[in-house]
Motif scaffolding. Structure first.
Motif, PDB file in Angstrom:
ATOM      1  N   PRO A 197       0.841  -1.206   0.000  1.00 49.16           N
ATOM      2  CA  PRO A 197       0.000   0.000   0.000  1.00 49.16           C
ATOM      3  C   PRO A 197       0.873   1.251   0.000  1.00 49.16           C
ATOM      4  O   PRO A 197       1.860   1.322   0.725  1.00 49.16           O
ATOM      5  N   TRP A 236      -6.418  -5.934   7.331  1.00 44.24           N
ATOM      6  CA  TRP A 236      -7.176  -6.383   6.150  1.00 44.24           C
ATOM      7  C   TRP A 236      -8.641  -6.627   6.504  1.00 44.24           C
ATOM      8  O   TRP A 236      -9.541  -6.205   5.784  1.00 44.24           O
ATOM      9  N   ARG A 237      -8.889  -7.252   7.656  1.00 44.31           N
ATOM     10  CA  ARG A 237     -10.277  -7.529   8.069  1.00 44.31           C
ATOM     11  C   ARG A 237     -11.056  -6.234   8.292  1.00 44.31           C
ATOM     12  O   ARG A 237     -12.259  -6.171   8.069  1.00 44.31           O
ATOM     13  N   GLY A 239     -10.739  -3.621   6.585  1.00 46.22           N
ATOM     14  CA  GLY A 239     -10.846  -2.890   5.322  1.00 46.22           C
ATOM     15  C   GLY A 239      -9.767  -1.838   5.153  1.00 46.22           C
ATOM     16  O   GLY A 239      -9.856  -0.968   4.290  1.00 46.22           O
ATOM     17  N   ILE A 241      -6.721  -2.161   4.050  1.00 45.75           N
ATOM     18  CA  ILE A 241      -5.879  -2.279   2.846  1.00 45.75           C
ATOM     19  C   ILE A 241      -6.673  -2.983   1.768  1.00 45.75           C
ATOM     20  O   ILE A 241      -7.577  -3.768   2.051  1.00 45.75           O
ATOM     21  N   SER A 242      -6.287  -2.712   0.519  1.00 43.47           N
ATOM     22  CA  SER A 242      -6.828  -3.506  -0.578  1.00 43.47           C
ATOM     23  C   SER A 242      -5.663  -4.191  -1.267  1.00 43.47           C
ATOM     24  O   SER A 242      -4.545  -3.645  -1.299  1.00 43.47           O
ATOM     25  N   LEU A 243      -5.915  -5.382  -1.796  1.00 43.76           N
ATOM     26  CA  LEU A 243      -4.853  -6.175  -2.419  1.00 43.76           C
ATOM     27  C   LEU A 243      -5.054  -6.166  -3.923  1.00 43.76           C
ATOM     28  O   LEU A 243      -6.193  -6.176  -4.401  1.00 43.76           O
ATOM     29  N   PRO A 244      -3.961  -6.160  -4.689  1.00 44.28           N
ATOM     30  CA  PRO A 244      -4.112  -6.130  -6.147  1.00 44.28           C
ATOM     31  C   PRO A 244      -4.750  -7.404  -6.689  1.00 44.28           C
ATOM     32  O   PRO A 244      -4.670  -8.461  -6.057  1.00 44.28           O
ATOM     33  N   SER A 245      -5.381  -7.268  -7.856  1.00 51.02           N
ATOM     34  CA  SER A 245      -5.907  -8.447  -8.552  1.00 51.02           C
ATOM     35  C   SER A 245      -4.740  -9.205  -9.177  1.00 51.02           C
ATOM     36  O   SER A 245      -3.610  -8.679  -9.268  1.00 51.02           O
ATOM     37  N   PRO A 281      -4.678 -12.750  -0.958  1.00 50.08           N
ATOM     38  CA  PRO A 281      -5.768 -12.945  -1.910  1.00 50.08           C
ATOM     39  C   PRO A 281      -5.814 -14.396  -2.389  1.00 50.08           C
ATOM     40  O   PRO A 281      -4.760 -15.023  -2.552  1.00 50.08           O
TER      41      PRO A 281
END
Ligand code: SF4
Length: 311
Positions: A197, A236-237, A239, A241-245, A281
Motif C-alpha cells: 500500500p 485487512w479484516r 478494510g 488495505i486492498s490487495l491487487p488483482s 488474496p
C-alpha cells in the motif's frame, strides 16, 4: 537465459549448475528473530506469522536435529519423485533469522547440514541487519567446497514501505549486507514484496533497478498476502488495505522482471502460505495461474526478463 523462456527460473539454474534437479529442504534450527525477541523490537513485521513459513516443520522440528530434518525431507522427496530425481538437496535454513546466534552454533548447524547425504548446498535466510562479518566469513569458508546462498529479506528499497512493514531496518543496511556478501563470493538472493500500500509502480520499478545495479544473483518475489494471526490480518479484516488483482500483480511482476538482468535467477513469482494460515488474496494460492498470468503478460507486451536493458 534459455531462448524461448520469458524469465530465468530457479529450476533451470539448478539444472545448469548441478547437471540435474535440486530441491530445497526447509530446516528449522530453532533460532529466533531480532524483530521479535527484543534485539530490534518485539512487534515483528506486519505480515509475519513465523510458524506459517513452514508450520508442520516448526512444530515438528522442536527437538529434531538438523540431520534428522534433512533425512525426513529427503524421504519425502524420494516418496514423491523417486530416488533418482530426489538426488541433490539444498539445506534451506528458512524460518526466523538464521544468522542470529553465536557463531560457533551457526558454524555447527551449517556444517551438520552439509555433511548429510545428498546435500549439495546451503541457503541461509536472514535479515540484512543481521549479517555480521563473522557469520559471512564462515559461509565464505563453506562456499569454498559447496554452493552457498544468503537470502535477505529486503522487501523494498523505500523507507516509507519498510516503516509500514515494521521491518526495523533501513535500506542502507540492505545495501551493505548485499555488497559484503557478494564481495565474499557468496550467492545473494533477495526477497521482495510487490503491491505494498502506498507504493507506486515507479517505486516498485526503482526497487528492480536497484537490485539490477547491486547485481544480486537471485530474486524471490512475493505479492503482499495475508496470513492469520498477524497485524496485517487485522488491518485487512477492517478494510484498511486492498490487495491487487492477479492481472494487476502480473503487470507489476513483468515491469519488475523487465528491469532485472537476464542472468538474475527468479526463485519465485508470488507468495503463499499453507491453507490453514492463508487468508488472501485467494488467487495467490494457485501458483500455476500466477505463472500463466505472468507469461501471458510477457507475450502480450512482446518482452522478457531484461528487455529494459536489452532494448
Ligand atoms: S524478520 Fe522475518 S522472522 Fe523476523 S519478524 Fe520479520 S518476517 Fe518475521
Amino acid at each position: 537465459m534459455v531462448q524461448g523462456l520469458s524469465y530465468y527460473p530457479l529450476s533451470l539454474y539448478f539444472r545448469l549448475r548441478f547437471g540435474h534437479s535440486a530441491w530445497k529442504i526447509s530446516v528449522d534450527a530453532g533460532l529466533s528473530c531480532p524483530n521479535v525477541d527484543g534485539t530490534v523490537s518485539r512487534q515483528g513485521c506486519i505480515y509475519c506469522n513465523i510458524p506459517s513459513f513452514s508450520p508442520s516443520r516448526r512444530r515438528e522440528a522442536a527437538g529434531r536435529s538438523v540431520a534428522q530434518q534433512i533425512a525426513d525431507g529427503r524421504q519425502r522427496l524420494i516418496r514423491r519423485y523417486g530416488e533418482q530425481r530426489a538426488g541433490a538437496l539444498i539445506a534451506y535454513f528458512q524460518p526466523a533469522t538464521n544468522t542470529h546466534g553465536p557463531v560457533d552454533r551457526l558454524r555447527a548447524i551449517w556444517r551438520e547440514a552439509l555433511q548429510q547425504p545428498g546435500v549439495v548446498g546451503l541457503a541461509v535466510g536472514t535479515r540484512p541487519d543481521c549479517a555480521a562479518d563473522a557469520a559471512l566469513d564462515i559461509l565464505a569458508e563453506l562456499a569454498a567446497e559447496r554452493w552457498v546462498s544468503v537470502e535477505y529479506g529486503v522487501q523494498s528499497i523505500h523507507q516509507h514501505s519498510l516503516q509500514w512493514l515494521r521491518r526495523g531496518h533501513d535500506f542502507a543496511c540492505c545495501e551493505s549486507a548485499v555488497n559484503r556478501t557478494l564481495a565474499r563470493g557468496l550467492n545473494v538472493a533477495v526477497h521482495l514484496i510487490l503491491g505494498l500500500p502506498g507504493e507506486s509502480r515507479d517505486e516498485m520499478n526503482a526497487t528492480a533497478e536497484t537490485m539490477a545495479r547491486l547485481r544480486v544473483n537471485m530474486v524471490k518475489l512475493h505479492n503482499l498476502h495475508v496470513v492469520r494471526d498477524t497485524p496485517l490480518a487485522t488491518l485487512w479484516r477492517s478494510g484498511g488495505i486492498s490487495l491487487p488483482s492477479l492481472e494487476e500483480y502480473a503487470a507489476e511482476v513483468v515491469d519488475f522482471l523487465e528491469r532485472l538482468p537476464p542472468d538474475c535467477v527468479i526463485d519465485r513469482l508470488s507468495g503463499d502460505a499453507p491453507p490453514e494460515f492463508f487468508l488472501a488474496p485467494q488467487w495467490s494460492q494457485d501458483k500455476s495461474a500466477v505463472r500463466r498470468a505472468v507469461e501471458e503478460e510477457f507475450v502480450r507486451r512482446g518482452t522478457r526478463q531484461g528487455s529494459h536493458w536489452l532494448g
